[in-house]
Design a protein around this motif. Structure first.
Motif: not given
Length: 164
Positions: A100-111
């Motif tokens: 639910r955290d957008p920052a976590y989703i961005k980080r996971k999408a990049r990695e």
């Protein structure tokens, strides 16, 4: 004295003769061993019957005890499963909160998926060890120049050949 009737049998005691005494039958004393053996057999029969009763009671209680032990083991196994399931639920809830955290989703999408934000360039490094400066192997430090070491080793080889 005149007998009125004739006797059919002789008198038990004739006049002038002593009556023979009847001897009582001798009492045969039982041997102490025979009596003890009989008592021992009786005790062993009693003991055997007692042991049979105890065995029957044990057999009557063994199957319920066995099933109770199996059920206790099953309960312990189910309690362990419950604990592991609770731990899994807790980790999945944490993962759900992270998603639910957008920052976590961005980080996971990049990695994981190699997504790049607009206006940025992506660089993918395949051999990370070659890029890292810290991971370079340390080279041995020479005492002198390489050609001098080569000259020394040739001289040592020549000396060893001459000696033999």
């Amino acid at each position: 004295m005149v007998p009125s009737k004739p006797r059919r049998s002789a008198p038990k005691s004739a006049p002038g003769k002593a009556t023979p005494r009847r001897r009582p039958k001798p009492v045969i004393e039982a041997d102490a061993g025979t009596d003890a053996e009989a008592r021992g057999r009786r005790m062993s029969v009693r003991t055997g019957i007692f042991l049979l009763v105890v065995a029957a009671v044990l057999l009557a209680f063994l199957s319920p005890l066995n099933s109770a032990l199996k059920q206790a083991q099953q309960i312990a196994a189910l309690n362990n499963e419950i604990e592991t399931t609770k731990a899994e639920v807790k980790s999945l809830e944490e993962k759900n909160e992270n998603l639910r955290d957008p920052a976590y989703i961005k980080r996971k999408a990049r990695e994981d998926q190699y997504y790049v934000e607009k206006g940025k360039n992506a660089v993918i490094v395949t051999n990370q060890e070659a890029v890292d400066e810290e991971s370079e192997p340390e080279r041995p430090v020479r005492k002198q120049a390489w050609y001098l070491e080569l000259l020394e080793s040739i001289q040592e080889t020549g000396n060893t050949v001459e000696k033999s």
